[in-house]
Write a protein that holds these residues in place. Structure first.
Motif, PDB file in Angstrom:
ATOM      1  N   LEU A  57      46.316  43.972  33.193  1.00  0.00           N
ATOM      2  CA  LEU A  57      44.929  43.112  31.734  1.00  0.00           C
ATOM      3  C   LEU A  57      44.331  42.082  33.228  1.00  0.00           C
ATOM      4  N   GLY A  58      45.534  41.334  34.153  1.00  0.00           N
ATOM      5  CA  GLY A  58      44.969  41.304  35.318  1.00  0.00           C
ATOM      6  C   GLY A  58      43.400  41.411  35.835  1.00  0.00           C
ATOM      7  N   ALA A  59      43.357  42.791  36.162  1.00  0.00           N
ATOM      8  CA  ALA A  59      42.261  43.770  36.912  1.00  0.00           C
ATOM      9  C   ALA A  59      41.061  43.497  36.315  1.00  0.00           C
ATOM     10  N   ILE A  60      41.270  43.595  34.932  1.00  0.00           N
ATOM     11  CA  ILE A  60      39.702  43.037  34.226  1.00  0.00           C
ATOM     12  C   ILE A  60      39.470  41.800  33.987  1.00  0.00           C
ATOM     13  N   TRP A  61      40.527  40.746  34.502  1.00  0.00           N
ATOM     14  CA  TRP A  61      40.520  39.369  33.967  1.00  0.00           C
ATOM     15  C   TRP A  61      39.644  39.742  35.967  1.00  0.00           C
ATOM     16  N   THR A  62      40.138  39.503  36.668  1.00  0.00           N
ATOM     17  CA  THR A  62      39.100  39.357  38.006  1.00  0.00           C
ATOM     18  C   THR A  62      37.811  39.814  38.372  1.00  0.00           C
TER      19      THR A  62
END
Length: 346
Positions: free
Chosen positions: A3-8
């Motif tokens: 999810l962090g890859a999307i968020w950033t």
């Protein structure tokens, strides 16, 4: 992929772009092509390159829009009043990237203008279209999203491979590049493997415009990797040219004009100004952190000039051939494109 890859990719670090219009070194003596250079991210990229002393060719559909953009860019630096700013030059070539005849004509015009001793340092394959319901077929009868976002740029890159290669031979290692526009939706909604097998068999069998858009942007990542892998001294795909896909980010641009109004309305509060997308392109095009090895292995840049923290496993497998333990979908797509543009390569 986390999810962090999307968020950033939606919320990059504030003021985190390593290369901007304030610290880009002089580009005097270098030549650039920006497709879709008269608006949005393409406009900001053209403006910055011109301000750094580069010779910039805008390849775009509308002469009126291009001339207006050129006037605005020149006025921007004239009003700045800084005598130390050594601007370059701006040139318009008409091109509809969805029309392969237009792409061929634009490439020929560029080569004629540059002449036998001309050069091309960076090709920014930026032009594109957002998700468009009931999109029309292109002049050659192709599916609109792929032809506009990907296949037309494949053809342009093939036609310009010789001049890119000649420029690479007389330039520092890994400095001649092709930048391919991707999207956060590559991660979020592209189908397993990036592009459905069914699409390659019958492009009009896929009806969902959002999938078509996401897959066409995934296709650009596949093309970047395949062009990098296929280069050789005598090959038709060039040599010494770094190809890199990049998600420039999510911005207020004309790409939203065909998107469902409700989606555009919901996303509007988190969209940024296009100049930040240009910063992504600057890093991809000029950073010493980007190398041929990165291109060959299929690394992928994200806003505002960073490496993707971890792509989906199925997409990474698509970049590798079956003999490498992958699915070979990137190779399959590249060869599929070759078949569709072959009549325009002579």
């Amino acid at each position: 992929m986390s999810l962090g890859a999307i968020w950033t990719q939606f919320f990059p670090p504030r003021n985190g772009a390593p290369l901007t219009d304030t610290n880009l070194p002089s580009q005097a003596g270098k030549v650039f092509i920006v497709t879709g250079g008269s608006s949005g991210i393409g406009y900001e990229t053209s403006r910055i390159l011109y301000g750094a002393g580069g010779k910039v060719y805008m390849l775009t559909r509308s002469k009126d829009n291009a001339e207006e953009a050129i006037t605005r860019i020149k006025a921007h630096y004239a009003q700045d009043g800084d005598a130390n700013v050594k601007t370059g030059s701006l040139h318009f070539i008409q091109m509809d990237v969805a029309d392969f005849e237009s792409v061929k004509n634009a490439a020929q015009q560029f080569l004629a203008l540059e002449g036998p001793d001309g050069r091309l340092d960076v090709l920014f394959n930026n032009a594109g279209i957002g998700a468009r319901k009931n999109a029309p077929q292109t002049p050659q009868g192709h599916e609109y999203h792929f032809a506009t976002n990907s296949i037309g740029h494949h053809l342009l890159t093939r036609l310009l491979a010789p001049i890119l290669s000649r420029t690479a031979k007389k330039s520092p290692k890994d400095t001649v590049r092709v930048v391919w526009a991707a999207s956060v939706l590559v991660d979020m909604i592209s189908p397993r493997g990036g592009i459905r097998k069914e699409y390659l068999q019958d492009p009009f069998s896929i009806k969902n415009q959002n999938e078509l858009y996401a897959s066409s942007k995934t296709a650009n990542w596949f093309l970047a990797s395949e062009f990098a892998r296929r280069q050789s001294e005598a090959g038709a795909f060039g040599t010494g040219v770094v190809h890199m896909a990049a998600n420039p980010g999510n911005y207020i641009t004309g790409i939203w004009r065909h998107v469902t109004p409700l989606i555009a309305y919901v996303l509007r509060p988190i969209l940024r100004y296009p100049i930040h997308g240009a910063y992504t392109y600057l890093w991809t095009a000029f950073s010493d952190s980007v190398t041929m090895d990165d291109a060959v292995t299929g690394r992928y840049a994200i806003c505002d000039g960073r490496w993707h923290p971890g792509q989906r496993k199925d997409l990474l497998l698509a970049l590798r051939g079956e003999e490498e333990g992958g699915s070979g979908r990137a190779r399959e797509y590249f060869e599929w494109c070759e078949e569709r543009v072959k009549d325009f390569l002579d």
